[in-house]
Scaffold this active site. Structure first.
Site, PDB file in Angstrom:
ATOM      1  N   ASN A  84     -54.708 -69.271 -21.731  1.00  0.00           N
ATOM      2  CA  ASN A  84     -55.864 -69.136 -20.624  1.00  0.00           C
ATOM      3  C   ASN A  84     -57.450 -68.526 -21.389  1.00  0.00           C
ATOM      4  O   ASN A  84     -56.858 -67.606 -21.854  1.00  0.00           O
ATOM      5  CB  ASN A  84     -55.199 -68.791 -19.606  1.00  0.00           C
ATOM      6  N   HIS A  85     -58.955 -68.455 -21.100  1.00  0.00           N
ATOM      7  CA  HIS A  85     -59.782 -67.868 -21.718  1.00  0.00           C
ATOM      8  C   HIS A  85     -59.908 -66.968 -20.282  1.00  0.00           C
ATOM      9  O   HIS A  85     -60.522 -67.734 -19.105  1.00  0.00           O
ATOM     10  CB  HIS A  85     -60.606 -68.726 -22.243  1.00  0.00           C
ATOM     11  N   ARG A  86     -60.624 -66.053 -20.482  1.00  0.00           N
ATOM     12  CA  ARG A  86     -61.355 -65.327 -19.211  1.00  0.00           C
ATOM     13  C   ARG A  86     -62.392 -65.989 -19.082  1.00  0.00           C
ATOM     14  O   ARG A  86     -63.409 -66.815 -19.794  1.00  0.00           O
ATOM     15  CB  ARG A  86     -62.057 -64.589 -19.872  1.00  0.00           C
ATOM     16  N   THR A  92     -66.484 -68.746 -22.612  1.00  0.00           N
ATOM     17  CA  THR A  92     -65.707 -68.806 -22.223  1.00  0.00           C
ATOM     18  C   THR A  92     -64.790 -68.344 -23.808  1.00  0.00           C
ATOM     19  O   THR A  92     -63.589 -68.025 -24.337  1.00  0.00           O
ATOM     20  CB  THR A  92     -64.879 -69.779 -21.641  1.00  0.00           C
TER      21      THR A  92
END
Length: 212
Positions: A84-86, A92
Site C-alpha cells: 500500500n502507498h499513502r 502516492t
C-alpha cells in the site's frame, strides 16, 4: 502403527508427486501461519510458496493465516499490506525507497491504508492465478474461481469469481452451511477423518448428519 492418511508434517504428502507440498512445512516466516494438510500445487516449485506472498514486511505486523485442508493452485499471489502507498497526500509516489536523500520522506504507518491480517478459512479451494488483496477474509469451504482478484471478504461455502471477485452462489443452503460451520470436520483427528472419507466425499449431504 496403523496409518490414517499422509503425514501432515511431511513436505510432500505423496513422494511421487513433487508438485504438491504441504505449505506449513515449507514456510520460514513467523508472519505466515498455515494449518495441517493445506497444500500448494505448482510444478515449478510448490515448496517456494513464500515467494507468492508479496510485500510482507515484519515492521507492518500483518499476518497471512490459512486454515486446514485448503487446496491452492499455482499462480496464487497474496498481496500484503506492505504494497500500500499513502493516498491522503498530494502524491502516492514512494520517494523514500529510492534513497539518495529522498529517504527523508518515509511515510508514517498511520498514513498507510493498513487493512489487517489476510485470513483464509478451512477447506477453501483457490483456483489458478488468483490474487488475494490485503486484509481479505475468505470463509470456510469457499471456492475461488481461477484468474480472480479477491478484493473483499467472501462468505463461507460460497463460490466466487471475477475481477473484482464477486459471489456467484452458495454451495449449499443456509441450514447446511450452518451445520458444517458447527461441525468443523477439519478439526477431527486423523483416524476419524480416515474412517469417514466416504461420507466426506459423498454428494449425498444427508449422510454427514449421521456421523456422531
Amino acid at each position: 502403527m496403523k496409518l490414517h492418511g499422509p503425514n501432515p508434517n511431511a513436505l510432500y504428502p505423496n513422494e511421487q508427486i513433487k508438485s504438491i507440498c504441504y505449505i506449513k512445512n515449507a514456510i520460514t516466516r513467523d508472519n505466515i501461519i498455515v494449518g495441517d494438510y493445506t497444500y500448494y500445487d505448482d510444478i515449478h516449485g510448490a515448496e517456494k510458496f513464500e515467494e507468492h506472498v508479496t510485500h510482507h514486511y515484519e515492521f507492518i505486523g500483518d499476518k497471512l493465516i490459512i486454515g486446514k485442508f485448503c487446496a491452492i493452485a499455482k499462480g496464487i499471489e497474496f498481496v500484503m499490506n506492505g504494497a500500500n502507498h499513502r493516498m491522503s497526500s498530494v502524491t502516492t509516489y514512494p520517494f523514500n525507497i529510492m534513497a539518495h536523500g529522498w529517504e527523508q520522506a518515509v511515510p508514517d504507518l498511520k498514513d498507510l491504508p493498513i487493512k489487517g491480517d489476510t485470513v483464509i478459512g478451512n477447506d477453501v479451494w483457490i483456483g489458478q492465478n488468483v490474487t488475494v488483496m490485503p486484509g481479505v477474509h475468505i470463509g470456510n469451504g469457499a471456492v475461488i474461481a481461477a484468474n480472480s482478484t479477491v478484493v473483499k471478504d467472501i462468505p463461507a461455502y460460497s463460490i466466487a469469481g471475477g475481477n473484482p471477485c464477486k459471489v456467484i452462489r452458495q454451495r449449499f443452503d443456509d441450514e447446511m452451511i450452518e451445520y458444517l460451520e458447527a461441525l468443523k470436520w477439519w478439526d477431527w483427528d486423523a483416524e476419524k477423518i480416515f474412517n469417514n472419507l466416504e461420507v466426506l466425499c459423498s454428494s449425498d449431504l444427508t449422510r454427514i448428519k449421521e456421523i456422531k
